[in-house]
Design an enzyme around this catalytic site. Structure first.
Site, short mmCIF file in Angstrom:
data_model
loop_
_atom_site.label_atom_id
_atom_site.label_comp_id
_atom_site.label_asym_id
_atom_site.label_seq_id
_atom_site.Cartn_x
_atom_site.Cartn_y
_atom_site.Cartn_z
N ASN A 174 0.88 -1.17 0.00
CA ASN A 174 0.00 0.00 0.00
C ASN A 174 0.92 1.21 0.00
O ASN A 174 1.46 1.61 1.03
CB ASN A 174 -0.89 -0.03 1.25
CG ASN A 174 -1.86 1.14 1.29
OD1 ASN A 174 -1.79 2.04 0.45
ND2 ASN A 174 -2.74 1.14 2.26
N ARG B 132 -2.49 -2.07 -3.60
CA ARG B 132 -3.71 -1.31 -3.42
C ARG B 132 -3.63 -0.09 -4.35
O ARG B 132 -2.65 0.66 -4.32
CB ARG B 132 -3.81 -0.82 -1.98
CG ARG B 132 -4.99 0.09 -1.81
CD ARG B 132 -5.00 0.74 -0.46
NE ARG B 132 -6.16 1.61 -0.37
CZ ARG B 132 -6.17 2.76 0.29
NH1 ARG B 132 -5.11 3.20 0.91
NH2 ARG B 132 -7.26 3.47 0.31
N HIS C 253 -13.11 2.87 -0.19
CA HIS C 253 -13.07 1.83 0.87
C HIS C 253 -13.66 0.51 0.37
O HIS C 253 -14.09 -0.32 1.18
CB HIS C 253 -13.89 2.23 2.12
CG HIS C 253 -13.31 3.33 2.95
ND1 HIS C 253 -14.09 4.21 3.66
CD2 HIS C 253 -12.02 3.67 3.21
CE1 HIS C 253 -13.32 5.07 4.30
NE2 HIS C 253 -12.07 4.77 4.04
N ARG D 209 -13.22 15.66 7.46
CA ARG D 209 -13.99 15.97 6.25
C ARG D 209 -15.46 16.21 6.60
O ARG D 209 -16.00 15.54 7.47
CB ARG D 209 -13.92 14.83 5.24
CG ARG D 209 -12.53 14.58 4.71
CD ARG D 209 -12.56 13.49 3.64
NE ARG D 209 -11.26 12.88 3.54
CZ ARG D 209 -11.05 11.57 3.47
NH1 ARG D 209 -12.06 10.73 3.44
NH2 ARG D 209 -9.83 11.10 3.39
N GLU E 269 -7.96 -5.24 4.76
CA GLU E 269 -7.90 -4.97 3.31
C GLU E 269 -6.74 -5.72 2.66
O GLU E 269 -6.85 -6.17 1.53
CB GLU E 269 -7.75 -3.45 3.09
CG GLU E 269 -9.04 -2.70 3.36
CD GLU E 269 -8.81 -1.27 3.79
OE1 GLU E 269 -8.23 -1.07 4.88
OE2 GLU E 269 -9.24 -0.35 3.06
#
Ligand code: ADP
Length: 357
Positions: A7, A64, A153, A214, A337
């Site tokens: 990643n 990823r 995601h 956010r 993940e």
């Protein structure tokens, strides 16, 4: 088969080595400060060299990749044309895709001939129907600029949905699952019969839930209104929406739920308010997703907040489902993940033993 999962971020490389199909993870870690001032690690090539120094044998690499737009609906074996296409998707994820590509290119140089697979964060949501992903904007913007909901995601939502079905001992294609990934970034997905049918993040990861920093959903007219009122330009405005809003912006204290939880209640009304707004928004999405799927068999929580904050989970569950006769199962499932990427890379490589470059 030893599969190395990478990643690659702008200044870091997270790595995890899996022995597949046993799914055993022996080595994992992170290389940080890549390319930063004063750092000894100049670029991703140097960073990856350090990673490979810790590993004896790699049969394949899974990467990823954040944005695959509409070009990538599935995990894909990487060759020159795939690299070109990932580059083309960079305009949709300018902070992420170039960093992911830096990891891919470093791997190609350091591990020549080793097969590499790209697994895209957006791919799981490519099953959304058009009425869920087209915005109420001129339709030509979709055709000309690729403006639509993509969702993110995806690998996490897919992993926890699979794991939920496994734990419930039911086939995925018979279940209506709502997955809540609540970390620093937060998103929620409606997974019906194993397919993502809607998700809260949109064209960018800014849409949807209130997140650490956010704002999630707001009235779009606020963007120009705030720019005028504060006399700020586009970059400053983007900064407000992405970095100074959400839990941090509302509380004025922190984006960290642990800190807000400690300060909530009578001591700090704004921390309490931030948590209430966070929960309220999630409840609204769960209500909406239960409606579009005409039911919900299972609610899954994952991510730092989803896995650890019992208050958040309890208030959401009680608020949405306490009055219903048929209540969904509730599961807390730590996301993985990297394992999902390893599974996908392994499946793909098994089917395609050779690649053309
Ligand atoms: P990221 O999206 O960066 O991977 P995480 O999934 O680690 O983030 O989630 C970060 C959020 O999870 C923070 O708000 C943090 O407060 C919360 N969190 C992490 N661990 C715990 C814990 N043990 N108890 C309560 N909250 C936690």
């Amino acid at each position: 088969m030893k599969i190395l999962i990478i990643n690659s971020g702008s200044s870091s490389i997270k790595y995890k080595l899996f022995d597949m199909p046993k799914e055993e993870n022996s080595i994992h870690g992170v290389i940080e400060h890549i390319g930063e001032k004063g750092s000894k690690i100049q670029d991703h090539y140097a960073g990856l060299k350090l990673v490979l120094g810790k590993i004896n044998n790699v049969d394949a690499v899974g990467h990823r990749v954040v944005h695959g737009a509409e070009k990538f609906k599935k995990p894909t074996l990487i060759n020159a044309s795939v690299i070109r296409k990932i580059k083309q998707c960079s305009c949709l994820a300018p902070l992420h895709n170039p960093a992911n590509l830096a990891g891919i290119i470093a791997c190609k140089k350091l591990l020549p001939g080793i097969r590499q697979v790209a697994v895209f964060d957006t791919a799981f949501h490519q099953t959304l129907p058009d009425y869920a992903y087209i915005y109420g904007l001129p339709y030509e913007y979709y055709k000309r600029f690729g403006i639509r909901k993509y969702g993110f995601h995806g690998t996490s939502h897919e992993y926890v949905a699979h794991e939920a079905a496994r734990r419930l001992n039911k086939p995925m294609d018979k279940l209506k699952i709502i997955t809540c990934h609540l970390g620093n970034g937060c998103s929620i997905a409606a997974v019906q019969n194993g397919r993502s049918v809607d998700t809260s993040m949109g064209f960018t990861p800014l849409e949807g839930l209130i997140m650490g920093t956010r704002c999630g959903d707001i009235d779009p007219a606020l963007v120009t209104y705030i720019m005028q009122k504060k006399g700020i330009d586009i970059h400053e405005m983007e900064n407000v929406l992405n970095k100074a809003s959400g839990l941090k912006g509302i509380s004025g204290v922190s984006n960290d739920m642990r800190i807000l939880e400690k300060r909530a209640g009578s001591m700090d009304g704004r921390s309490e308010l931030a948590i209430k707004i966070f929960i309220y928004r999630i409840k609204k999405y769960i209500g909406a997703y239960t409606a579009i799927m005409a039911g919900c068999d299972c609610l899954v929580f994952t991510g730092g907040i989803g896995e650890n904050q019992a208050r958040v989970r309890n208030e959401i569950y009680k608020g949405v489902f306490s009055h219903l006769n048929k209540k969904p199962a509730v599961l807390v499932i730590p996301t993985n993940e990297e394992l999902m990427i390893a599974r996908k890379a392994y499946q793909l490589i098994k089917r395609h033993p050779a690649i053309k470059d």
